[in-house]
Design an enzyme around this catalytic site. Structure first.
Site, PDB file in Angstrom:
ATOM      1  N   GLY A  74     -15.936   3.053   5.246  1.00  0.00           N
ATOM      2  CA  GLY A  74     -16.448   2.465   5.624  1.00  0.00           C
ATOM      3  C   GLY A  74     -15.877   1.498   5.018  1.00  0.00           C
ATOM      4  O   GLY A  74     -16.299   0.085   5.691  1.00  0.00           O
ATOM      5  N   SER A  83     -12.487   0.302   5.408  1.00  0.00           N
ATOM      6  CA  SER A  83     -11.438   0.258   6.278  1.00  0.00           C
ATOM      7  C   SER A  83     -10.293   0.209   5.325  1.00  0.00           C
ATOM      8  O   SER A  83      -8.942  -0.467   5.550  1.00  0.00           O
ATOM      9  CB  SER A  83     -11.437  -1.576   6.174  1.00  0.00           C
ATOM     10  N   SER A  84      -9.988   1.608   4.485  1.00  0.00           N
ATOM     11  CA  SER A  84      -8.872   1.891   3.564  1.00  0.00           C
ATOM     12  C   SER A  84      -7.858   2.144   4.734  1.00  0.00           C
ATOM     13  O   SER A  84      -6.650   1.473   4.644  1.00  0.00           O
ATOM     14  CB  SER A  84      -9.046   2.686   2.881  1.00  0.00           C
ATOM     15  N   SER A  85      -8.356   2.969   5.804  1.00  0.00           N
ATOM     16  CA  SER A  85      -7.158   3.129   6.694  1.00  0.00           C
ATOM     17  C   SER A  85      -5.813   1.586   7.581  1.00  0.00           C
ATOM     18  O   SER A  85      -4.937   1.231   7.552  1.00  0.00           O
ATOM     19  CB  SER A  85      -8.054   3.005   8.130  1.00  0.00           C
ATOM     20  N   ALA A  86      -7.338   0.393   7.142  1.00  0.00           N
ATOM     21  CA  ALA A  86      -6.149  -0.681   7.845  1.00  0.00           C
ATOM     22  C   ALA A  86      -5.230  -1.099   6.293  1.00  0.00           C
ATOM     23  O   ALA A  86      -4.266  -1.741   6.556  1.00  0.00           O
ATOM     24  CB  ALA A  86      -7.275  -1.775   8.188  1.00  0.00           C
ATOM     25  N   ASP A 103     -10.738  -5.710  10.535  1.00  0.00           N
ATOM     26  CA  ASP A 103     -10.608  -5.192   9.642  1.00  0.00           C
ATOM     27  C   ASP A 103      -9.119  -5.611   9.022  1.00  0.00           C
ATOM     28  O   ASP A 103      -9.374  -5.849   7.670  1.00  0.00           O
ATOM     29  CB  ASP A 103     -10.222  -3.537  10.002  1.00  0.00           C
TER      30      ASP A 103
HETATM   31  C1  GLA Z   1     -14.182  -0.017  11.914  1.00  0.00           C
HETATM   32  C2  GLA Z   1     -12.891  -0.412  13.326  1.00  0.00           C
HETATM   33  C3  GLA Z   1     -13.564  -2.064  12.867  1.00  0.00           C
HETATM   34  C4  GLA Z   1     -14.919  -2.248  14.008  1.00  0.00           C
HETATM   35  C5  GLA Z   1     -15.756  -1.890  13.004  1.00  0.00           C
HETATM   36  C6  GLA Z   1     -17.117  -1.859  13.466  1.00  0.00           C
HETATM   37  O1  GLA Z   1     -14.145  -0.643  10.795  1.00  0.00           O
HETATM   38  O2  GLA Z   1     -12.089  -0.705  13.013  1.00  0.00           O
HETATM   39  O3  GLA Z   1     -12.545  -2.665  13.943  1.00  0.00           O
HETATM   40  O4  GLA Z   1     -15.141  -2.282  14.972  1.00  0.00           O
HETATM   41  O5  GLA Z   1     -15.424  -0.171  12.580  1.00  0.00           O
HETATM   42  O6  GLA Z   1     -17.779  -2.902  13.474  1.00  0.00           O
END
Ligand code: GLA
Length: 393
Positions: free
Chosen positions: A120, A122-125, A168
């Protein structure tokens, strides 16, 4: 930091450096980045740290505090074409994208540490950006902000296999302390939004459902196809030009066209488009509310955004929906919604910092009453809007 200690334990010396990339929160603009809408978000003070040192052999040798005992190794110039299926794919993808643009000679030994539970934020990015930054540093490569954003996005799109937009990565690179990044994902126009001094103080809290997720790739990608199908059909009904299906986005559809033809769409497609147009408008209103110091209105929009994610975009799961409902009835919470893709993971909330303790306690009590089995897995945390990686480049 545990990654520093672990590095010293493994290699008998201190790391040469630490690469950090904060996670992001985005209270408005959910699921419309990939449709080229507007988004509002920022990087936060919690994220991924990588303690690292250079390896002249070109090997990357990686350990993760979050995935103990699962060491990964690869050569910077011999990355498998297909993802392997483990936690280190994000790093392989990152190295591959950097290597496609710049010659790489040096690898790293690294220990990765992610704060807070996964899902939730965005640890991937963050791990991709922190890893690209480390690998670029040891190979004497300087990357511009947008170069880094698009490279990190490509690693997810082309290697990990998630068709994410740029929300993200843009927040994690362009975010600045105590401000919002307001980004138009159609043309990348970006600005920073501050609150006037007269605004009541705002705090930020994160509530983890206890359900961690590896990105729910298939559901996430399916929603995007539904958005594209809605856009394609609307353009066709209105006799407007369209190109390749894969390149079509809801942003190309004028709002009056949606209003005129929405009833001809299959219900699912209509709901996804409804979410897009509503959410895009909420971002614009939210920017104005924040700039005017109207925190109540801003919060109301965030709750509305959460409702649209549930009703129109149909993401979430019973646990996250319960958390959202609890936030709505908790005093001192201005606004809240699922954070990120919202299939599992966490909710974020904009809160009155003076009521922080009561809020965290009340939400926990109510949530665990509904889901006693998640005791020990559920947790909450507060965070603040912090400088993204770009501020340090
Ligand atoms: C994930 C995706 C983002 C965005 C969000 C929802 O985090 O990586 O690009 O679409 O979901 O807002």
């Amino acid at each position: 930091m545990r990654c520093e200690e672990k590095y010293a334990e493994l290699y008998g010396r201190a790391p040469e450096s630490i690469s950090f990339c904060g996670y992001r929160i985005a209270p408005l603009g959910a699921h419309i980045d990939h449709q080229f809408g507007h988004i509002l978000g920022c990087s936060i003070d919690k994220g991924i740290h990588i303690a690292y040192g250079r390896k002249k052999s070109g090997i990357c040798e990686l350990n993760s505090i979050n995935f103990p005992g699962k060491r990964a190794q690869f050569h910077v110039n011999e990355i498998p074409e297909e993802k392997v299926g483990d936690w280190a794919d994000h790093c392989r993808g990152a190295a591959k994208m950097l290597g496609e643009k710049y010659p790489l000679r040096t690898g790293i030994s690294g220990v990765i540490e992610g704060e807070l539970p996964i899902g939730g934020l965005s640890s991937s990015a963050s791990v991709i950006i922190a890893f690209i930054s480390a690998l670029a540093a040891v190979n004497h490569i300087r990357l511009g902000d947008w170069e880094l954003i698009m490279m990190a996005k490509a690693a997810e799109n082309r290697y990990v296999g998630v068709n994410c937009g740029k929300l993200d990565q843009a927040c994690e690179v362009l975010g600045r302390k105590d401000q919002w990044l307001f980004l138009d994902c159609a043309d990348d126009t970006a600005s920073l939004i501050s609150a006037p001094e007269k605004m009541k103080p705002a705090g930020f809290a994160i509530f983890f459902s206890g359900l961690e997720r590896s990105l729910a790739n298939s559901a996430y990608n399916l929603r995007q196809d539904e958005c594209k199908a809605a856009a394609y059909t609307l353009l066709a009904h209105a006799h407007l030009p369209y190109g390749k299906f894969a390149d079509t986005r809801l942003r190309e559809v004028p709002r009056p066209v949606f209003d005129q033809y929405k009833d001809r769409l299959p219900e699912n497609f209509r709901k996804r488009a409804e979410h897009f147009f509503g959410e895009d408008a909420r971002v614009i209103h939210g920017v104005r509310a924040w700039q005017n110091g109207n925190l109540d209105e801003f919060g109301r929009l965030v709750f509305e955004s959460g409702a649209s994610s549930i009703m129109n975009y149909e993401c979430g799961c019973p646990e996250l929906i319960r958390l959202y409902e609890i936030l709505k009835e908790t005093e001192g919470v201005y606004g809240g919604r699922f954070s990120g893709a919202g299939f599992k993971g966490c909710c974020l909330a904009v809160i009155d910092p003076e009521k922080q303790e009561d809020i965290l306690r009340t939400v926990e009590q109510k949530y665990l009453k509904a889901y006693p089995g998640l005791e020990g897995k559920y947790m909450s945390a507060v965070c603040s809007l912090a400088d993204g990686v770009g501020a340090r480049l």
